[in-house]
Scaffold this motif. Structure first.
Motif, PDB file in Angstrom:
ATOM      1  N   VAL A  43       0.864  -1.181   0.000  1.00 29.56           N
ATOM      2  CA  VAL A  43       0.000   0.000   0.000  1.00 29.56           C
ATOM      3  C   VAL A  43       0.899   1.228   0.000  1.00 29.56           C
ATOM      4  O   VAL A  43       1.638   1.464   0.949  1.00 29.56           O
ATOM      5  N   ALA A  44       0.857   1.972  -1.078  1.00 30.29           N
ATOM      6  CA  ALA A  44       1.738   3.132  -1.244  1.00 30.29           C
ATOM      7  C   ALA A  44       1.023   4.423  -0.857  1.00 30.29           C
ATOM      8  O   ALA A  44      -0.199   4.476  -0.770  1.00 30.29           O
ATOM      9  N   PHE A  45       1.834   5.457  -0.636  1.00 23.34           N
ATOM     10  CA  PHE A  45       1.284   6.788  -0.403  1.00 23.34           C
ATOM     11  C   PHE A  45       0.739   7.332  -1.725  1.00 23.34           C
ATOM     12  O   PHE A  45       1.292   7.066  -2.788  1.00 23.34           O
ATOM     13  N   ASN A  46      -0.353   8.103  -1.641  1.00 25.49           N
ATOM     14  CA  ASN A  46      -0.973   8.692  -2.815  1.00 25.49           C
ATOM     15  C   ASN A  46      -1.283  10.163  -2.521  1.00 25.49           C
ATOM     16  O   ASN A  46      -2.204  10.457  -1.768  1.00 25.49           O
ATOM     17  N   PRO A  47      -0.538  11.098  -3.102  1.00 32.54           N
ATOM     18  CA  PRO A  47      -0.760  12.517  -2.802  1.00 32.54           C
ATOM     19  C   PRO A  47      -1.923  13.162  -3.559  1.00 32.54           C
ATOM     20  O   PRO A  47      -2.263  14.308  -3.293  1.00 32.54           O
ATOM     21  N   VAL A  48      -2.560  12.447  -4.477  1.00 29.88           N
ATOM     22  CA  VAL A  48      -3.584  13.054  -5.333  1.00 29.88           C
ATOM     23  C   VAL A  48      -4.775  13.603  -4.539  1.00 29.88           C
ATOM     24  O   VAL A  48      -5.195  14.743  -4.776  1.00 29.88           O
ATOM     25  N   PRO A  49      -5.357  12.867  -3.570  1.00 32.14           N
ATOM     26  CA  PRO A  49      -6.480  13.457  -2.832  1.00 32.14           C
ATOM     27  C   PRO A  49      -6.100  14.725  -2.069  1.00 32.14           C
ATOM     28  O   PRO A  49      -6.874  15.688  -2.033  1.00 32.14           O
ATOM     29  N   SER A  50      -4.902  14.761  -1.496  1.00 31.65           N
ATOM     30  CA  SER A  50      -4.462  15.962  -0.773  1.00 31.65           C
ATOM     31  C   SER A  50      -4.245  17.120  -1.745  1.00 31.65           C
ATOM     32  O   SER A  50      -4.590  18.266  -1.436  1.00 31.65           O
ATOM     33  N   ALA A  51      -3.688  16.838  -2.909  1.00 32.13           N
ATOM     34  CA  ALA A  51      -3.496  17.891  -3.920  1.00 32.13           C
ATOM     35  C   ALA A  51      -4.850  18.407  -4.418  1.00 32.13           C
ATOM     36  O   ALA A  51      -4.999  19.614  -4.664  1.00 32.13           O
ATOM     37  N   SER A  52      -5.817  17.536  -4.513  1.00 39.01           N
ATOM     38  CA  SER A  52      -7.163  17.956  -4.925  1.00 39.01           C
ATOM     39  C   SER A  52      -7.786  18.884  -3.896  1.00 39.01           C
ATOM     40  O   SER A  52      -8.468  19.849  -4.247  1.00 39.01           O
ATOM     41  N   ARG A  53      -7.566  18.581  -2.603  1.00 34.28           N
ATOM     42  CA  ARG A  53      -8.078  19.459  -1.555  1.00 34.28           C
ATOM     43  C   ARG A  53      -7.440  20.836  -1.623  1.00 34.28           C
ATOM     44  O   ARG A  53      -8.102  21.854  -1.438  1.00 34.28           O
ATOM     45  N   VAL A  54      -6.137  20.909  -1.894  1.00 34.42           N
ATOM     46  CA  VAL A  54      -5.454  22.195  -2.030  1.00 34.42           C
ATOM     47  C   VAL A  54      -6.069  22.981  -3.183  1.00 34.42           C
ATOM     48  O   VAL A  54      -6.401  24.162  -3.040  1.00 34.42           O
ATOM     49  N   ALA A  55      -6.250  22.335  -4.317  1.00 35.68           N
ATOM     50  CA  ALA A  55      -6.830  23.009  -5.485  1.00 35.68           C
ATOM     51  C   ALA A  55      -8.259  23.476  -5.201  1.00 35.68           C
ATOM     52  O   ALA A  55      -8.647  24.588  -5.582  1.00 35.68           O
ATOM     53  N   HIS A  56      -9.038  22.654  -4.509  1.00 39.01           N
ATOM     54  CA  HIS A  56     -10.418  23.006  -4.177  1.00 39.01           C
ATOM     55  C   HIS A  56     -10.463  24.237  -3.280  1.00 39.01           C
ATOM     56  O   HIS A  56     -11.234  25.181  -3.525  1.00 39.01           O
ATOM     57  N   HIS A  57      -9.638  24.249  -2.228  1.00 30.19           N
ATOM     58  CA  HIS A  57      -9.652  25.379  -1.298  1.00 30.19           C
ATOM     59  C   HIS A  57      -9.121  26.652  -1.958  1.00 30.19           C
ATOM     60  O   HIS A  57      -9.605  27.749  -1.678  1.00 30.19           O
ATOM     61  N   TYR A  58      -8.142  26.523  -2.840  1.00 31.56           N
ATOM     62  CA  TYR A  58      -7.634  27.691  -3.562  1.00 31.56           C
ATOM     63  C   TYR A  58      -8.725  28.265  -4.472  1.00 31.56           C
ATOM     64  O   TYR A  58      -8.945  29.479  -4.506  1.00 31.56           O
ATOM     65  N   ALA A  59      -9.432  27.386  -5.182  1.00 30.48           N
ATOM     66  CA  ALA A  59     -10.498  27.834  -6.081  1.00 30.48           C
ATOM     67  C   ALA A  59     -11.640  28.470  -5.302  1.00 30.48           C
ATOM     68  O   ALA A  59     -12.223  29.479  -5.735  1.00 30.48           O
ATOM     69  N   THR A  60     -11.975  27.913  -4.137  1.00 36.38           N
ATOM     70  CA  THR A  60     -13.046  28.475  -3.321  1.00 36.38           C
ATOM     71  C   THR A  60     -12.663  29.857  -2.808  1.00 36.38           C
ATOM     72  O   THR A  60     -13.491  30.779  -2.789  1.00 36.38           O
ATOM     73  N   ARG A  61     -11.420  30.029  -2.408  1.00 33.29           N
ATOM     74  CA  ARG A  61     -10.940  31.335  -1.947  1.00 33.29           C
ATOM     75  C   ARG A  61     -11.030  32.362  -3.080  1.00 33.29           C
ATOM     76  O   ARG A  61     -11.487  33.484  -2.884  1.00 33.29           O
ATOM     77  N   PHE A  62     -10.630  31.980  -4.281  1.00 36.59           N
ATOM     78  CA  PHE A  62     -10.688  32.871  -5.442  1.00 36.59           C
ATOM     79  C   PHE A  62     -12.144  33.231  -5.767  1.00 36.59           C
ATOM     80  O   PHE A  62     -12.476  34.386  -6.028  1.00 36.59           O
ATOM     81  N   ARG A  63     -13.029  32.219  -5.709  1.00 36.00           N
ATOM     82  CA  ARG A  63     -14.444  32.455  -5.999  1.00 36.00           C
ATOM     83  C   ARG A  63     -15.050  33.429  -4.980  1.00 36.00           C
ATOM     84  O   ARG A  63     -15.841  34.299  -5.333  1.00 36.00           O
TER      85      ARG A  63
END
Length: 194
Positions: A14-34
């Motif tokens: 079972v490996a580490f997967n950074p994609v869900p955490s990166a998605s959260r960063v992108a979501h919060h950045y987009a929400t702040r911009f909106r």
């Protein structure tokens, strides 16, 4: 040619997967911009409304409405910045390589996941045999990284990793653990009815 080890029903990496955490960063950045764009729109509309109907509204009423919106925006913007900061920190904490390995002899867990221990001279992986595993549970808060996989040893050691950091769902980990331990250990869902 694949770089992943071969897996059978009793051996799982079972490996580490950074994609869900990166998605959260992108979501919060987009929400702040909106939020910023929406506030700018409200201020412009409020200014136009006041400019076109200055006789119909008292200036103080319009200022109270705009002031309330700006205060609301500032509160929401601060909350969103805190969420963005936490998501960025979470993304930086996600490791690389295998987080845990399920094998017929037991579990190998990444040392950085062990709670309350800061032994940098130790090997990268801790090994724990099936007889030494007290419990493996899925539970915790849905805030931040979300619920985690918690492995407790009979000797008091504990390893914990958020499920959002892993590339396998709990069902796959449970199936591999159950098979490798010959049914001796199962992944428990905290709060689930027995």
């Amino acid at each position: 040619m694949s770089t992943q080890p071969t897996e059978d029903s009793a051996h799982l990496v079972v490996a580490f997967n950074p994609v869900p955490s990166a998605s959260r960063v992108a979501h919060h950045y987009a929400t702040r911009f909106r939020l910023a764009i929406q506030t700018l729109g409200v201020v412009i509309i409020g200014g136009l409304l006041w400019g076109l109907t200055a006789d119909a509204f008292e200036l103080s009423t319009l200022m109270w409405m705009l002031g309330a919106w700006v205060v609301l925006f500032l509160v929401l913007f601060i909350i969103q910045n805190l969420r963005l900061h936490a998501a960025r920190k979470d993304l930086l904490d996600v490791g690389e390589g295998p987080a845990l390995i399920v094998a017929p002899g037991g579990l190998s867990l990444r040392r950085m996941l062990r709670a309350g221990d800061d032994d940098s001279a130790a090997p990268d992986m801790d090994e724990i045999g099936w007889n030494d595993v007290a419990s493996i549970k899925v539970g915790g808060s849905s805030i931040g990284s979300g619920p985690g996989l918690v492995v407790n040893g009979h000797d008091g050691r504990q390893w914990e990793v958020p499920l959002s950091w892993l590339d396998r769902p709990p069902a796959d980990i449970d199936a591999a653990v159950s098979t490798a331990s010959k049914g001796q250990v199962r992944v428990e869902q905290v709060g689930a009815a027995e």
